[in-house]
Design an enzyme around this catalytic site. Structure first.
Site, PDB file in Angstrom:
ATOM      1  N   ARG A   1       0.994  -1.024  -0.019  1.00 11.70           N
ATOM      2  CA  ARG A   1       0.002   0.041  -0.124  1.00 11.70           C
ATOM      3  C   ARG A   1       0.759   1.342  -0.014  1.00 11.70           C
ATOM      4  O   ARG A   1       0.992   1.680   1.089  1.00 11.70           O
ATOM      5  CB  ARG A   1      -0.917   0.056   1.094  1.00 11.70           C
ATOM      6  CG  ARG A   1      -2.011  -1.238   0.897  1.00 11.70           C
ATOM      7  CD  ARG A   1      -2.753  -1.287   2.368  1.00 11.70           C
ATOM      8  NE  ARG A   1      -1.921  -2.112   3.264  1.00 11.70           N
ATOM      9  CZ  ARG A   1      -2.232  -2.370   4.379  1.00 11.70           C
ATOM     10  NH1 ARG A   1      -3.394  -2.091   5.039  1.00 11.70           N
ATOM     11  NH2 ARG A   1      -1.303  -3.075   5.303  1.00 11.70           N
TER      12      ARG A   1
ATOM     13  N   ASP B   1       2.404   4.751  -0.219  1.00  7.11           N
ATOM     14  CA  ASP B   1       1.977   6.207   0.128  1.00  7.11           C
ATOM     15  C   ASP B   1       1.855   7.039  -1.052  1.00  7.11           C
ATOM     16  O   ASP B   1       2.228   7.025  -2.140  1.00  7.11           O
ATOM     17  CB  ASP B   1       3.209   6.682   1.253  1.00  7.11           C
ATOM     18  CG  ASP B   1       3.169   6.123   2.553  1.00  7.11           C
ATOM     19  OD1 ASP B   1       2.076   5.425   2.828  1.00  7.11           O
ATOM     20  OD2 ASP B   1       4.116   6.000   3.240  1.00  7.11           O
TER      21      ASP B   1
ATOM     22  N   TYR C   1      12.011  -2.746  -3.739  1.00 10.10           N
ATOM     23  CA  TYR C   1      12.047  -1.115  -3.664  1.00 10.10           C
ATOM     24  C   TYR C   1      13.214  -0.535  -4.145  1.00 10.10           C
ATOM     25  O   TYR C   1      14.171  -0.964  -4.177  1.00 10.10           O
ATOM     26  CB  TYR C   1      11.768  -0.413  -2.333  1.00 10.10           C
ATOM     27  CG  TYR C   1      10.347  -0.556  -1.945  1.00 10.10           C
ATOM     28  CD1 TYR C   1       9.596   0.306  -2.348  1.00 10.10           C
ATOM     29  CD2 TYR C   1      10.118  -1.557  -0.957  1.00 10.10           C
ATOM     30  CE1 TYR C   1       8.083   0.142  -1.899  1.00 10.10           C
ATOM     31  CE2 TYR C   1       8.717  -1.628  -0.563  1.00 10.10           C
ATOM     32  CZ  TYR C   1       7.803  -0.813  -0.904  1.00 10.10           C
ATOM     33  OH  TYR C   1       6.358  -1.001  -0.552  1.00 10.10           O
TER      34      TYR C   1
ATOM     35  N   ARG D   1      12.441   5.093   3.241  1.00 16.53           N
ATOM     36  CA  ARG D   1      12.620   6.451   3.383  1.00 16.53           C
ATOM     37  C   ARG D   1      13.426   6.901   4.602  1.00 16.53           C
ATOM     38  O   ARG D   1      14.383   7.953   4.408  1.00 16.53           O
ATOM     39  CB  ARG D   1      11.272   7.258   3.278  1.00 16.53           C
ATOM     40  CG  ARG D   1      10.534   7.331   1.992  1.00 16.53           C
ATOM     41  CD  ARG D   1       9.173   7.742   2.055  1.00 16.53           C
ATOM     42  NE  ARG D   1       9.117   9.039   2.432  1.00 16.53           N
ATOM     43  CZ  ARG D   1       7.838   9.885   2.679  1.00 16.53           C
ATOM     44  NH1 ARG D   1       6.739   8.860   2.721  1.00 16.53           N
ATOM     45  NH2 ARG D   1       7.915  10.948   3.173  1.00 16.53           N
TER      46      ARG D   1
END
Lengths: 256, 256
Positions: free
Chosen positions: A50, A52, A111, A202
């Site tokens: 999910r 952001d 990622y 992040r």
């Protein structure tokens, strides 16, 4: 009801993220809206990650139960037709077993984070990279990243609103590469794990940037990890450069 | 008045092209608007290539005469500051002789055209590639392109509104490369010449695509060139995938 898996690419800039939220454009609603043109009363779709607000994907995976049997290629084409002009595309579609669940069957998420280091602001890449104006040194970031590989309590690199049951995760890989671009460099951070905590990528990249800039040593990052304290984290970097690039399953639904 | 040269990158999507036109946003006006924040009553700026609507640049060159002496780095930074949020950036700035003219001193222009061949529509690359949904074969396109290298009358590949004095141009190089992307291919066409006719690159790439698709043979393209007839040209491709990537000068103002 026959179940289908979709491999999805999207530009996260115009969206509030994957998840549908009332009054805001989401990737989930864009896809559900396209599917609603094909069949009525469909159940909601589920995704592996999910993402952001502002986060992109080149290999998101979602599944959907359809009322009737579809040829997977024709289903992909029909969904893409109705997705226009949203920057969302189905790259592949496959018929899967009812036991397949895009989120719960996933055994790996991949990622990539892209950082552009040059004086001039990005043009094509506005909202698609994290832009910094100072140079970074690769080797100390690579040395610092090695401390993060393996099974750790990642409380330091976890958003306070993270809802995961445990802060313990296993980071299988983190690779950092540098690419020369005209008048600057790009850095790619590639991370791989079964699952990630909220804002973990992040938080890690934002802290590694401090190491690359010389403000932190690789040892400082190790101490921050061992502190298991959110306050020990470096600055969390913006979502602009983050891409969900792939999801792993015991049997890849899109192979062959 | 001291003269400065700028190397400029821009995303052509929001612009009517390089050249200022009343009532439409142009790259030239965006840059002149930023310069006007630094000094008043500046003369107009001149560029090496007057790119069309929707055409991009990673290495456009323009020059400007300023009223006072500027440190080139500070001038670049100041222009970039005032260019925000336009997708236009000055990558480099140099003090040049009064004899330097961005357009008339140029001895080479380099263009790249990007074509994406896959079923799914582009997401990140909307307006930045020419999207086609069928596969292309590389080798026949390369064979056809070889017929174009050298000095020719390019009337076939020239827009009817082209204002060049002569249709004879020397194409120094044309290279075509294929790159695998998930669920498709990208093709890059790289062209190099002292100067190009209006729509020459898009006319050539649009015709080469017909060869890659198997609708034309490489010999068909040679016959089209020899016909020296605009009607013999294949379809002109859209501007979306076209990038002005560099301009050559006898002495590169940006070296060192």
């Amino acid at each position: 009801m026959p179940r289908y898996a979709f491999k999805i690419e999207y530009d996260g800039r115009p969206f509030c993220g994957w998840q549908a939220q009332s009054g805001q454009p989401s990737v989930q609603e864009a896809i559900e809206g396209a599917l609603a043109r094909l069949e009525s009363d469909l159940p909601r779709i589920a995704a592996a990650g999910r993402t952001d607000t502002g986060v992109h994907a080149t290999g998101q995976v979602a599944h959907c139960d359809m009322a009737r049997e579809w040829d997977p290629f024709r289903l992909m084409e029909a969904v893409n037709y109705h997705l226009r002009p949203n920057p969302v595309s189905v790259l592949a579609c496959a018929r899967v077993e009812e036991s397949f669940h895009a989120r719960f069957s996933a055994v790996e998420r991949r990622y990539r984070f892209e950082l552009m280091a040059r004086r001039a602001p990005p043009t094509f890449e506005q909202g698609r990279v994290w832009h910094i104006r100072h140079p970074l040194t690769l080797a100390p970031m690579q040395a610092a990243a090695r401390h993060l590989i393996g099974k750790h309590d990642f409380t330091t690199f976890r958003a306070s609103q993270c809802q995961a049951a445990s802060p313990v995760k296993t980071l299988d890989a983190i690779e950092i590469t540098m690419h020369d671009i005209p008048h600057g460099q790009e850095f790619h951070f590639i991370l791989r794990a079964r699952s990630f905590l909220h804002n973990q990528v992040r938080s890690i990249v934002g802290t590694l940037e401090r190491v690359g800039a010389g403000a932190w040593t690789p040892e400082d990052l190790r101490h921050a990890l061992e502190a298991r304290d959110r306050a020990a984290c470096g600055p969390v970097c913006p979502p602009d450069g983050l891409y969900l690039t792939g999801v792993g399953y015991p049997n890849d639904p899109f192979s062959g």
